[in-house]
Design a protein around this motif. Sequence first.
Motif, PDB file in Angstrom:
ATOM      1  N   PRO A  40       0.835  -1.208   0.000  1.00  0.00           N
ATOM      2  CA  PRO A  40       0.000   0.000   0.000  1.00  0.00           C
ATOM      3  C   PRO A  40       0.869   1.257   0.000  1.00  0.00           C
ATOM      4  O   PRO A  40       1.940   1.288   0.608  1.00  0.00           O
ATOM      5  CB  PRO A  40      -0.797  -0.097   1.293  1.00  0.00           C
ATOM      6  N   TYR A  41       0.395   2.272  -0.697  1.00  0.00           N
ATOM      7  CA  TYR A  41       1.134   3.535  -0.793  1.00  0.00           C
ATOM      8  C   TYR A  41       1.196   4.236   0.555  1.00  0.00           C
ATOM      9  O   TYR A  41       0.197   4.338   1.257  1.00  0.00           O
ATOM     10  CB  TYR A  41       0.472   4.455  -1.824  1.00  0.00           C
ATOM     11  N   GLN A  42       2.389   4.709   0.912  1.00  0.00           N
ATOM     12  CA  GLN A  42       2.610   5.480   2.128  1.00  0.00           C
ATOM     13  C   GLN A  42       2.980   6.906   1.728  1.00  0.00           C
ATOM     14  O   GLN A  42       4.097   7.146   1.260  1.00  0.00           O
ATOM     15  CB  GLN A  42       3.746   4.862   2.959  1.00  0.00           C
ATOM     16  N   PRO A  43       2.055   7.867   1.868  1.00  0.00           N
ATOM     17  CA  PRO A  43       2.358   9.236   1.443  1.00  0.00           C
ATOM     18  C   PRO A  43       3.516   9.838   2.237  1.00  0.00           C
ATOM     19  O   PRO A  43       3.727   9.480   3.399  1.00  0.00           O
ATOM     20  CB  PRO A  43       1.066  10.004   1.711  1.00  0.00           C
ATOM     21  N   ILE A  44       4.239  10.741   1.591  1.00  0.00           N
ATOM     22  CA  ILE A  44       5.302  11.460   2.288  1.00  0.00           C
ATOM     23  C   ILE A  44       4.694  12.705   2.929  1.00  0.00           C
ATOM     24  O   ILE A  44       3.596  13.130   2.557  1.00  0.00           O
ATOM     25  CB  ILE A  44       6.476  11.825   1.349  1.00  0.00           C
ATOM     26  N   ARG A  45       5.417  13.292   3.873  1.00  0.00           N
ATOM     27  CA  ARG A  45       4.931  14.501   4.549  1.00  0.00           C
ATOM     28  C   ARG A  45       4.825  15.662   3.557  1.00  0.00           C
ATOM     29  O   ARG A  45       5.638  15.773   2.621  1.00  0.00           O
ATOM     30  CB  ARG A  45       5.879  14.891   5.680  1.00  0.00           C
ATOM     31  N   CYS A  46       3.867  16.532   3.771  1.00  0.00           N
ATOM     32  CA  CYS A  46       3.624  17.667   2.871  1.00  0.00           C
ATOM     33  C   CYS A  46       4.838  18.586   2.756  1.00  0.00           C
ATOM     34  O   CYS A  46       5.139  19.077   1.673  1.00  0.00           O
ATOM     35  CB  CYS A  46       2.413  18.470   3.331  1.00  0.00           C
ATOM     36  N   ASP A  47       5.546  18.821   3.866  1.00  0.00           N
ATOM     37  CA  ASP A  47       6.698  19.709   3.807  1.00  0.00           C
ATOM     38  C   ASP A  47       7.813  19.111   2.940  1.00  0.00           C
ATOM     39  O   ASP A  47       8.563  19.842   2.290  1.00  0.00           O
ATOM     40  CB  ASP A  47       7.218  20.070   5.196  1.00  0.00           C
ATOM     41  N   LEU A  48       7.905  17.809   2.889  1.00  0.00           N
ATOM     42  CA  LEU A  48       8.900  17.154   2.032  1.00  0.00           C
ATOM     43  C   LEU A  48       8.470  17.195   0.569  1.00  0.00           C
ATOM     44  O   LEU A  48       9.305  17.340  -0.328  1.00  0.00           O
ATOM     45  CB  LEU A  48       9.127  15.715   2.483  1.00  0.00           C
ATOM     46  N   ALA A  82      21.305  25.696  -5.938  1.00  0.00           N
ATOM     47  CA  ALA A  82      20.016  25.077  -5.625  1.00  0.00           C
ATOM     48  C   ALA A  82      19.486  25.644  -4.317  1.00  0.00           C
ATOM     49  O   ALA A  82      20.260  26.019  -3.430  1.00  0.00           O
ATOM     50  CB  ALA A  82      20.147  23.561  -5.538  1.00  0.00           C
ATOM     51  N   ARG A  83      18.181  25.670  -4.178  1.00  0.00           N
ATOM     52  CA  ARG A  83      17.548  26.280  -3.008  1.00  0.00           C
ATOM     53  C   ARG A  83      17.463  25.355  -1.807  1.00  0.00           C
ATOM     54  O   ARG A  83      16.924  25.740  -0.773  1.00  0.00           O
ATOM     55  CB  ARG A  83      16.153  26.768  -3.393  1.00  0.00           C
ATOM     56  N   PHE A  84      17.968  24.135  -1.925  1.00  0.00           N
ATOM     57  CA  PHE A  84      18.006  23.214  -0.801  1.00  0.00           C
ATOM     58  C   PHE A  84      19.118  22.206  -1.042  1.00  0.00           C
ATOM     59  O   PHE A  84      19.655  22.104  -2.136  1.00  0.00           O
ATOM     60  CB  PHE A  84      16.641  22.510  -0.608  1.00  0.00           C
ATOM     61  N   GLY A  85      19.468  21.474  -0.001  1.00  0.00           N
ATOM     62  CA  GLY A  85      20.471  20.421  -0.087  1.00  0.00           C
ATOM     63  C   GLY A  85      19.800  19.055  -0.063  1.00  0.00           C
ATOM     64  O   GLY A  85      18.639  18.924  -0.440  1.00  0.00           O
ATOM     65  N   ARG A  86      20.513  18.070   0.423  1.00  0.00           N
ATOM     66  CA  ARG A  86      19.967  16.708   0.466  1.00  0.00           C
ATOM     67  C   ARG A  86      18.722  16.660   1.357  1.00  0.00           C
ATOM     68  O   ARG A  86      18.714  17.200   2.450  1.00  0.00           O
ATOM     69  CB  ARG A  86      21.009  15.743   1.010  1.00  0.00           C
ATOM     70  N   VAL A  87      17.676  16.023   0.840  1.00  0.00           N
ATOM     71  CA  VAL A  87      16.416  15.882   1.574  1.00  0.00           C
ATOM     72  C   VAL A  87      16.106  14.398   1.698  1.00  0.00           C
ATOM     73  O   VAL A  87      16.041  13.693   0.681  1.00  0.00           O
ATOM     74  CB  VAL A  87      15.247  16.607   0.849  1.00  0.00           C
ATOM     75  N   VAL A  88      15.926  13.934   2.928  1.00  0.00           N
ATOM     76  CA  VAL A  88      15.566  12.545   3.183  1.00  0.00           C
ATOM     77  C   VAL A  88      14.038  12.468   3.217  1.00  0.00           C
ATOM     78  O   VAL A  88      13.395  13.127   4.020  1.00  0.00           O
ATOM     79  CB  VAL A  88      16.177  12.038   4.504  1.00  0.00           C
ATOM     80  N   LEU A  89      13.471  11.681   2.298  1.00  0.00           N
ATOM     81  CA  LEU A  89      12.017  11.562   2.178  1.00  0.00           C
ATOM     82  C   LEU A  89      11.465  10.417   3.009  1.00  0.00           C
ATOM     83  O   LEU A  89      10.308  10.449   3.419  1.00  0.00           O
ATOM     84  CB  LEU A  89      11.629  11.370   0.712  1.00  0.00           C
ATOM     85  N   ALA A  90      12.261   9.392   3.216  1.00  0.00           N
ATOM     86  CA  ALA A  90      11.803   8.222   3.972  1.00  0.00           C
ATOM     87  C   ALA A  90      12.981   7.658   4.755  1.00  0.00           C
ATOM     88  O   ALA A  90      14.122   7.717   4.287  1.00  0.00           O
ATOM     89  CB  ALA A  90      11.258   7.158   3.030  1.00  0.00           C
ATOM     90  N   PRO A  91      12.697   7.102   5.917  1.00  0.00           N
ATOM     91  CA  PRO A  91      13.792   6.541   6.726  1.00  0.00           C
ATOM     92  C   PRO A  91      14.402   5.306   6.084  1.00  0.00           C
ATOM     93  O   PRO A  91      13.866   4.678   5.244  1.00  0.00           O
ATOM     94  CB  PRO A  91      13.116   6.183   8.048  1.00  0.00           C
TER      95      PRO A  91
END
Length: 87
Positions: free
Chosen positions: A4-12, A78-87
């Motif tokens: 099942p799909y697990q949505p990511i957080r809105c801020d991410l 770029a306006r951001f660096g590395r972003v972790v979306l999921a653990p």
Amino acid sequence: MKPPYQPIRCDLYDYLEIACLFGYRLQVELASGQTFEAKALTTRVQGGEEFLTLQNGEATREYRLDAITAITPLDSGARFGRVVLAP
């Protein structure tokens, strides 16, 4: 059968939208352990699942967002660096 799909957080999700808006070239890390570089094109929702469309050379592919563990923009300024979306 896919899990099942697990949505990511809105801020991410916002980081993905920024990457697409500016057409950033990203280093993408998948839950499978695979890493690759590709240009962010767009996001979309279908059937309650969210996807990121990426272009690598001539190939365009979509990845379900819960399959992406991290993104790192490779463009200078770029306006951001590395972003972790999921653990």
